[in-house]
Design a protein around this motif. Structure first.
Motif, PDB file in Angstrom:
ATOM      1  N   ILE A  10       0.835  -1.198   0.000  1.00 31.08           N
ATOM      2  CA  ILE A  10       0.000   0.000   0.000  1.00 31.08           C
ATOM      3  C   ILE A  10       0.868   1.245   0.000  1.00 31.08           C
ATOM      4  N   LEU A  11       0.515   2.192  -0.868  1.00 26.47           N
ATOM      5  CA  LEU A  11       1.199   3.486  -0.911  1.00 26.47           C
ATOM      6  C   LEU A  11       0.267   4.562  -0.388  1.00 26.47           C
ATOM      7  N   ILE A  12       0.713   5.305   0.622  1.00 22.98           N
ATOM      8  CA  ILE A  12      -0.043   6.427   1.165  1.00 22.98           C
ATOM      9  C   ILE A  12       0.539   7.715   0.591  1.00 22.98           C
ATOM     10  N   SER A  21       3.127   8.418   8.845  1.00 16.11           N
ATOM     11  CA  SER A  21       3.912   7.585   9.747  1.00 16.11           C
ATOM     12  C   SER A  21       3.017   6.694  10.600  1.00 16.11           C
ATOM     13  N   PHE A  22       1.936   7.283  11.111  1.00 21.31           N
ATOM     14  CA  PHE A  22       1.006   6.515  11.943  1.00 21.31           C
ATOM     15  C   PHE A  22       0.350   5.398  11.134  1.00 21.31           C
ATOM     16  N   LEU A  23      -0.147   5.741   9.922  1.00 16.89           N
ATOM     17  CA  LEU A  23      -0.820   4.740   9.104  1.00 16.89           C
ATOM     18  C   LEU A  23       0.139   3.651   8.637  1.00 16.89           C
ATOM     19  N   GLU A  24       1.365   4.031   8.357  1.00 19.03           N
ATOM     20  CA  GLU A  24       2.360   3.026   7.982  1.00 19.03           C
ATOM     21  C   GLU A  24       2.512   1.989   9.084  1.00 19.03           C
ATOM     22  N   LYS A  25       2.671   2.455  10.324  1.00 23.97           N
ATOM     23  CA  LYS A  25       2.864   1.549  11.454  1.00 23.97           C
ATOM     24  C   LYS A  25       1.609   0.712  11.706  1.00 23.97           C
ATOM     25  N   PHE A  26       0.446   1.371  11.650  1.00 25.33           N
ATOM     26  CA  PHE A  26      -0.798   0.669  11.930  1.00 25.33           C
ATOM     27  C   PHE A  26      -1.077  -0.419  10.889  1.00 25.33           C
ATOM     28  N   LEU A  27      -1.008  -0.061   9.609  1.00 26.59           N
ATOM     29  CA  LEU A  27      -1.314  -1.028   8.561  1.00 26.59           C
ATOM     30  C   LEU A  27      -0.229  -2.098   8.437  1.00 26.59           C
ATOM     31  N   ALA A  28       1.015  -1.719   8.752  1.00 25.32           N
ATOM     32  CA  ALA A  28       2.092  -2.716   8.757  1.00 25.32           C
ATOM     33  C   ALA A  28       1.831  -3.766   9.839  1.00 25.32           C
ATOM     34  N   SER A  29       1.258  -3.332  10.964  1.00 28.36           N
ATOM     35  CA  SER A  29       0.943  -4.274  12.044  1.00 28.36           C
ATOM     36  C   SER A  29      -0.153  -5.248  11.631  1.00 28.36           C
ATOM     37  N   MET A  34       4.176  -1.296   3.619  1.00 28.28           N
ATOM     38  CA  MET A  34       3.785   0.098   3.506  1.00 28.28           C
ATOM     39  C   MET A  34       4.880   0.995   2.937  1.00 28.28           C
ATOM     40  N   ALA A  35       4.422   2.065   2.277  1.00 25.28           N
ATOM     41  CA  ALA A  35       5.327   3.118   1.817  1.00 25.28           C
ATOM     42  C   ALA A  35       4.528   4.417   1.773  1.00 25.28           C
ATOM     43  N   SER A  36       5.226   5.545   1.854  1.00 29.75           N
ATOM     44  CA  SER A  36       4.569   6.852   1.818  1.00 29.75           C
ATOM     45  C   SER A  36       5.207   7.769   0.793  1.00 29.75           C
ATOM     46  N   ALA A  37       4.396   8.689   0.272  1.00 26.52           N
ATOM     47  CA  ALA A  37       4.876   9.756  -0.595  1.00 26.52           C
ATOM     48  C   ALA A  37       4.153  11.019  -0.156  1.00 26.52           C
ATOM     49  N   HIS A  38       4.832  12.169  -0.265  1.00 22.89           N
ATOM     50  CA  HIS A  38       4.253  13.399   0.283  1.00 22.89           C
ATOM     51  C   HIS A  38       3.943  14.451  -0.773  1.00 22.89           C
ATOM     52  N   ASP A  39       4.163  14.119  -2.034  1.00 22.42           N
ATOM     53  CA  ASP A  39       3.798  15.018  -3.132  1.00 22.42           C
ATOM     54  C   ASP A  39       3.747  14.200  -4.416  1.00 22.42           C
ATOM     55  N   GLY A  40       3.372  14.876  -5.513  1.00 24.15           N
ATOM     56  CA  GLY A  40       3.218  14.169  -6.772  1.00 24.15           C
ATOM     57  C   GLY A  40       4.499  13.539  -7.283  1.00 24.15           C
ATOM     58  N   ARG A  41       5.579  14.260  -7.150  1.00 24.11           N
ATOM     59  CA  ARG A  41       6.848  13.754  -7.655  1.00 24.11           C
ATOM     60  C   ARG A  41       7.256  12.468  -6.945  1.00 24.11           C
ATOM     61  N   ALA A  48       6.863   4.066  -9.882  1.00 26.10           N
ATOM     62  CA  ALA A  48       7.789   3.594 -10.915  1.00 26.10           C
ATOM     63  C   ALA A  48       8.781   2.585 -10.358  1.00 26.10           C
ATOM     64  N   ASP A  49       9.138   2.743  -9.077  1.00 27.41           N
ATOM     65  CA  ASP A  49      10.168   1.886  -8.483  1.00 27.41           C
ATOM     66  C   ASP A  49       9.630   0.562  -7.978  1.00 27.41           C
ATOM     67  N   GLU A  50       8.394   0.550  -7.463  1.00 24.93           N
ATOM     68  CA  GLU A  50       7.854  -0.645  -6.833  1.00 24.93           C
ATOM     69  C   GLU A  50       6.409  -0.879  -7.256  1.00 24.93           C
ATOM     70  N   PRO A  51       5.967  -2.143  -7.324  1.00 22.20           N
ATOM     71  CA  PRO A  51       4.557  -2.424  -7.602  1.00 22.20           C
ATOM     72  C   PRO A  51       3.721  -2.265  -6.332  1.00 22.20           C
ATOM     73  N   PHE A  52       2.543  -1.682  -6.460  1.00 17.72           N
ATOM     74  CA  PHE A  52       1.646  -1.516  -5.319  1.00 17.72           C
ATOM     75  C   PHE A  52       0.291  -2.131  -5.650  1.00 17.72           C
ATOM     76  N   ASP A  53      -0.415  -2.519  -4.593  1.00 15.63           N
ATOM     77  CA  ASP A  53      -1.725  -3.141  -4.748  1.00 15.63           C
ATOM     78  C   ASP A  53      -2.865  -2.184  -4.434  1.00 15.63           C
ATOM     79  N   LEU A  54      -2.561  -1.057  -3.800  1.00  8.46           N
ATOM     80  CA  LEU A  54      -3.584  -0.076  -3.458  1.00  8.46           C
ATOM     81  C   LEU A  54      -2.905   1.254  -3.138  1.00  8.46           C
ATOM     82  N   VAL A  55      -3.585   2.358  -3.468  1.00  8.92           N
ATOM     83  CA  VAL A  55      -3.084   3.693  -3.153  1.00  8.92           C
ATOM     84  C   VAL A  55      -4.122   4.422  -2.306  1.00  8.92           C
ATOM     85  N   ILE A  56      -3.671   5.020  -1.215  1.00  9.78           N
ATOM     86  CA  ILE A  56      -4.509   5.878  -0.374  1.00  9.78           C
ATOM     87  C   ILE A  56      -4.031   7.302  -0.626  1.00  9.78           C
ATOM     88  N   LEU A  57      -4.882   8.137  -1.210  1.00 11.44           N
ATOM     89  CA  LEU A  57      -4.480   9.462  -1.688  1.00 11.44           C
ATOM     90  C   LEU A  57      -5.323  10.561  -1.068  1.00 11.44           C
TER      91      LEU A  57
END
Length: 245
Positions: A10-12, A21-29, A34-41, A48-57
Motif C-alpha cells: 500500500i502506498l499512502i 507515519s502513523f498509518l504506515e505503522k498501523f497497517l504494517a501491524s 507500507m510506503a509513503s509519498a508526500h507530493d506528486g513527484r 515507478a520503483d515498486e509495484p503496489f496493490d492499493l493507493v490511499i491518496l
C-alpha cells in the motif's frame, strides 16, 4: 493473526507526514507492506520503483499538484484500487472523487479500524472483479426491449417509447444492462459492483447510487413511485418493469 496478504503493498500519498507515519505503522501491524509519498513527484517515483496493490491518496494538498490531478494521473497510467482521503465531507468532494474513479472515500478524521475495513473491502472487491471479454459486445448485440423502451448495446443508448434517443454513458449502460438482464432479482450494491467493475472503471458503493439516480431520470422514473428500478431498502436495487415486450 493478520488477514492481510503478505504480498499486499500500500502506498499512502499525503503531505501530513505524521499521519503517514502513523498509518504506515498501523497497517504494517496488520500485515501490509507500507510506503509513503508526500507530493506528486515522490508518488510517481514510488510507483515507478515498486509495484503496489492499493493507493490511499489525500484529496487536498496545500501546494503543488492537488489530489484531483494526482488521481487523474494515477488512473491514466495504473490499474490500481484507489481510496481518497479528505478533510471535507461535502457532497461536491464526494462527487469529484466519484468522477475520478475512486473506489472509496474516507473523511478525516477517521478511526484507523474503519480505514482498515475499507482497505480490506476494496482490495477484496478488486481481486474478484469481473473483466468482460472482448466478445462481450457481440454476445450482447441484440437490443433489449421493455415497456416500449429499447436498450441498444452497440450504441450505449436508450430509445424511448416515442422514438426519442436517450444517450447513456458507458457506466450508466453497464449498470442498466446488469439490472435489465436480471429483471425481477434483487441485486445488492456489492453484487452490482462485482458485475460491472472492469479494467477501465472501478466504482464504489456511492457511485452506484449516484448513477442509479441518473439512469432513473433518463428513464423518466418517478423517484417516489419508481416504475422500473426499485430501491429495496437496506438491500439494493431491482429492475421490475410492468411489461415484458
Amino acid at each position: 493473526m493478520s488477514v492481510a496478504d503478505p504480498r499486499s503493498r500500500i502506498l499512502i500519498v499525503d503531505d501530513d507526514r505524521l499521519l503517514c507515519s502513523f498509518l504506515e505503522k498501523f497497517l504494517a501491524s496488520e500485515g501490509y507492506v507500507m510506503a509513503s509519498a508526500h507530493d506528486g513527484r515522490s508518488m510517481r517515483r514510488a510507483l515507478a520503483d515498486e509495484p503496489f496493490d492499493l493507493v490511499i491518496l489525500d484529496l487536498g494538498f496545500p501546494a503543488g499538484e492537488d489530489g484531483v490531478t494526482l488521481a487523474r494521473n494515477l488512473r491514466s497510467q495504473y490499474d490500481l484500487p484507489l481510496i481518497m482521503l479528505s478533510g471535507k465531507n461535502s457532497t461536491i468532494d464526494k462527487v469529484v472523487c466519484l468522477e475520478l474513479g475512486a473506489d472509496d472515500y474516507v473523511t478525516k478524521p477517521f478511526e484507523p479500524r474503519e480505514l482498515l475495513a475499507r482497505v480490506r473491502t476494496v482490495m477484496r472487491r478488486f481481486a474478484k472483479r469481473i473483466t468482460l471479454p472482448e466478445q462481450t459486445e457481440v454476445d450482447r448485440s441484440a437490443a433489449v426491449c421493455f415497456d416500449g423502451w429499447r436498450l441498444d448495446p452497440t450504441r450505449y443508448k436508450l430509445s424511448s417509447p416515442n422514438g426519442e434517443n436517450v444517450r447513456l454513458t458507458s457506466q450508466e449502460f453497464q449498470i442498466l444492462s446488469a439490472l435489465v438482464e436480471r429483471r425481477g432479482r434483487i441485486l445488492s450494491r456489492e453484487q452490482i459492483l462485482d458485475i460491472v467493475a472492469n479494467r477501465n472503471w472501478t466504482p464504489y458503493d456511492r457511485s452506484i447510487d449516484v448513477l442509479i439516480g441518473k439512469i432513473r431520470r433518463k428513464l423518466r422514473d418517478n423517484a417516489r413511485d419508481t416504475q422500473f428500478i426499485k430501491t429495496i431498502r437496506g438491500v439494493g436495487y431491482m429492475f421490475a418493469p410492468q411489461g415484458r415486450d
